[in-house]
Enzyme design. Structure first.
Site: not given
Ligand code: NDP
Length: 244
Positions: A136, A149
């Site tokens: 990020s 985070y």
């Molecule tokens: P979302 O919250 O939309 O999706 C995250 C996914 O990861 C969900 O399917 C969630 O499942 C899964 N997940 C979370 N915790 C676990 C766990 N313990 N075990 C297995 N699966 C897990 O996030 P984004 O798509 O936005 O983010 C994806 C990546 O991008 C992350 O690394 C985030 O830090 C990074 N990012 C996102 C930004 C943003 O603004 N969106 C900006 C910069 C970076 P569940 O919902 O069931 O927990």
């Protein structure tokens, strides 16, 4: 740019929603076999309907033993996207042990665990590989209330360099993508703070947030041979935010 992953098997964590979900779909559409790892079963069921043939694995990546059981015998993987993360907002003075531990375990420790499993398999098979860690802009720029985070994302950038250093001789490349806000489930948690969202957007030279597709395109590029000489590096998907 046409990229084919035909004949390769990929693993994507956090595959149920947002960036991970669209990465799975793009990889599948580009010919890869895909192992889709996420926490909520319903998300994996609906994803399997959208892209038949993916291999869903339901596990909480914050649980080391459960992850070992779920992925210990996952078989050959050529491409890995460490994407799963949690974002738990707390002002620095109120950061709790529970929130910090949970964030470290999901966002960072699981990256080490899953990457070890995958890289050991690549080395044993003597095949090249590519790993993308989804970081990020907050690995490099401070935003209020993101102590836990942001600490994991800063550490992830350095972890990526160490992995690149140690895995490079085995022809395994490791890179990050570093997006700005993307309007996913997680991103909306940030933009719910209207003043913060306005500030972040106005500070961005392109004056907008990133689309999921922008991030997925950079992930695919780094996974592919089109980036064959890129290792221990990262792509900012930030509209110029960190340039100013
Ligand atoms: P979302 O919250 O939309 O999706 C995250 C996914 O990861 C969900 O399917 C969630 O499942 C899964 N997940 C979370 N915790 C676990 C766990 N313990 N075990 C297995 N699966 C897990 O996030 P984004 O798509 O936005 O983010 C994806 C990546 O991008 C992350 O690394 C985030 O830090 C990074 N990012 C996102 C930004 C943003 O603004 N969106 C900006 C910069 C970076 P569940 O919902 O069931 O927990």
């Amino acid at each position: 740019m046409q990229i084919s992953f035909s004949g390769l098997r990929a693993l994507v964590t956090g595959a149920g929603k947002g960036i991970g979900r669209d990465t799975v779909k793009a990889l599948r559409d580009s010919g890869a076999q895909v192992v889709a790892v996420s926490r909520t079963k319903e998300d994996l069921v609906s994803l399997s309907k959208e892209r038949p043939g993916i291999e869903p694995v339901c596990v909480d990546l914050g649980d080391w033993e459960a992850t070992e059981r779920a992925l210990g015998n996952i078989g050959p993987i050529d491409l890995l996207v460490n994407n799963a993360a949690v974002l738990l907002e707390q002002p620095f003075l109120e950061v709790s042990k529970e929130a910090f531990d949970r964030t470290i375990n999901v966002n960072l420790r699981s990256v080490i665990q899953v990457s070890q499993m995958v890289a050991k398999g690549m080395i044993a098979r003597g095949v090249p590989g590519s790993i993308v860690n989804v970081s990020s802009i907050v690995s490099r720029a401070a935003i209020f209330c993101l102590t836990s985070y942001s600490s994991t994302k800063g550490a992830m950038d350095m972890l990526t360099k160490i992995m690149a250093l140690e895995l490079g001789p085995h022809k395994i490349r490791v890179n990050t993508v570093n997006p700005t806000v993307v309007l996913t489930h997680m991103g909306r948690r940030v933009t719910n703070h209207t003043e913060l969202a306005k500030y972040l957007k106005e500070r961005t030279p392109l004056n907008k947030f990133a689309e999921v597709e922008d991030v997925v395109n950079s992930i695919l590029f780094l996974l592919s041979d089109k980036s064959a000489m890129t290792n221990g590096s990262g792509i900012l998907v930030d509209g110029g935010y960190l340039a100013c």
